[in-house]
Design a protein around this motif. Structure first.
Motif, mmCIF file in Angstrom:
data_model
loop_
_atom_site.group_PDB
_atom_site.id
_atom_site.type_symbol
_atom_site.label_atom_id
_atom_site.label_comp_id
_atom_site.label_asym_id
_atom_site.label_seq_id
_atom_site.Cartn_x
_atom_site.Cartn_y
_atom_site.Cartn_z
ATOM 1 N N SER A 29 -1.168 6.382 -0.767
ATOM 2 C CA SER A 29 -2.157 5.374 -1.162
ATOM 3 C C SER A 29 -2.443 4.407 -0.023
ATOM 4 O O SER A 29 -3.585 3.969 0.159
ATOM 5 C CB SER A 29 -1.674 4.611 -2.393
ATOM 6 O OG SER A 29 -1.600 5.471 -3.502
ATOM 7 N N MET B 135 -6.672 1.783 -4.057
ATOM 8 C CA MET B 135 -5.711 2.478 -3.194
ATOM 9 C C MET B 135 -4.579 1.557 -2.731
ATOM 10 O O MET B 135 -3.405 1.920 -2.804
ATOM 11 C CB MET B 135 -6.424 3.085 -1.974
ATOM 12 C CG MET B 135 -7.447 4.128 -2.350
ATOM 13 S SD MET B 135 -6.728 5.517 -3.207
ATOM 14 C CE MET B 135 -6.209 6.486 -1.836
ATOM 15 N N PHE B 136 -4.926 0.379 -2.258
ATOM 16 C CA PHE B 136 -3.882 -0.523 -1.773
ATOM 17 C C PHE B 136 -3.046 -1.048 -2.935
ATOM 18 O O PHE B 136 -1.820 -1.178 -2.816
ATOM 19 C CB PHE B 136 -4.492 -1.684 -0.974
ATOM 20 C CG PHE B 136 -3.486 -2.398 -0.135
ATOM 21 C CD1 PHE B 136 -2.972 -1.803 1.000
ATOM 22 C CD2 PHE B 136 -3.043 -3.656 -0.477
ATOM 23 C CE1 PHE B 136 -2.025 -2.446 1.771
ATOM 24 C CE2 PHE B 136 -2.094 -4.316 0.286
ATOM 25 C CZ PHE B 136 -1.586 -3.705 1.425
ATOM 26 N N PRO C 185 -2.679 -1.922 5.868
ATOM 27 C CA PRO C 185 -2.115 -0.689 5.310
ATOM 28 C C PRO C 185 -1.230 0.064 6.303
ATOM 29 O O PRO C 185 -0.267 0.729 5.910
ATOM 30 C CB PRO C 185 -3.342 0.157 4.942
ATOM 31 C CG PRO C 185 -4.498 -0.754 4.939
ATOM 32 C CD PRO C 185 -4.142 -1.913 5.818
ATOM 33 N N SER D 19 -6.035 3.765 1.562
ATOM 34 C CA SER D 19 -6.698 2.471 1.730
ATOM 35 C C SER D 19 -7.133 2.272 3.185
ATOM 36 O O SER D 19 -8.208 1.721 3.442
ATOM 37 C CB SER D 19 -5.810 1.325 1.251
ATOM 38 O OG SER D 19 -4.644 1.221 2.020
ATOM 39 N N LEU E 71 -10.794 0.269 -2.176
ATOM 40 C CA LEU E 71 -9.746 -0.390 -1.402
ATOM 41 C C LEU E 71 -8.736 -1.067 -2.316
ATOM 42 O O LEU E 71 -7.520 -0.914 -2.133
ATOM 43 C CB LEU E 71 -10.377 -1.416 -0.458
ATOM 44 C CG LEU E 71 -9.431 -2.126 0.486
ATOM 45 C CD1 LEU E 71 -8.701 -1.128 1.357
ATOM 46 C CD2 LEU E 71 -10.200 -3.101 1.342
#
Length: 168
Positions: A99, A124-125, A26, A103, A121
């Motif tokens: 985002s 968000m990712f 990320p 993550s 995870l």
């Protein structure tokens, strides 16, 4: 026994290396999104400068109903569409960046609390990826509008005009 109980789920070197690799993904994405945001903002500033130039020309036009004024109004509308697309690019890139940060935070919290964070995870990712793709699509839209504007409302000659000049 791990030197950091509860911080690293798998105390082996491979487990720690995998955690670091996963945590850096990320961060690298956030770096790329930051570069995109810089490019989008620079382009928006150039469009904004062009809008000011067109407005000044329009205000200084002798005859507000002339063909030149109509062309300037058309150009202003064209530039307005570009600002909308660039605004959307910046919005989606910003959400994608947030985002990506989320993550990275979820990975950190998952490693600290030894909690299951897979769902957060992925959310968000995944959101970071989707928003980045949408931001790039909006930027592509701006590019298409800009290219169309070069061909229709500015100084690039059309193919037929070039042929006529060659024949004459």
């Amino acid at each position: 026994m791990s030197a950091f109980p509860g911080l690293v789920p798998d105390a082996s070197v491979d487990g720690v290396a995998h955690l670091i690799q996963t945590a850096l993904t990320p961060v690298f994405m956030l770096s790329g999104i930051g570069t995109l945001l810089n490019m989008f903002n620079t382009r928006l500033a150039r469009v904004s400068d062009h809008i000011e130039t067109v407005r000044d020309k329009l205000e200084n036009a002798d005859d507000k109903s002339s063909a030149d004024a109509a062309l300037l109004l058309r150009r202003l509308t064209h530039l307005h569409y570009r600002t909308l697309l660039l605004d959307a690019s910046i919005l989606f890139a910003g959400v994608g960046g947030a985002s990506a940060c989320g993550s990275a935070f979820a990975l950190f919290m998952g490693s600290v609390r030894d909690a299951s964070i897979a769902w957060w995870l992925v959310l968000m990712f995944g959101n970071a990826l989707v928003c980045t793709v949408v931001a790039l699509a909006m930027f592509l839209g701006d590019s298409l509008v800009a290219w169309h504007g070069l061909r229709v409302t500015t100084f690039l000659p059309h193919k037929q005009d070039m042929l006529n000049n060659i024949i004459d």
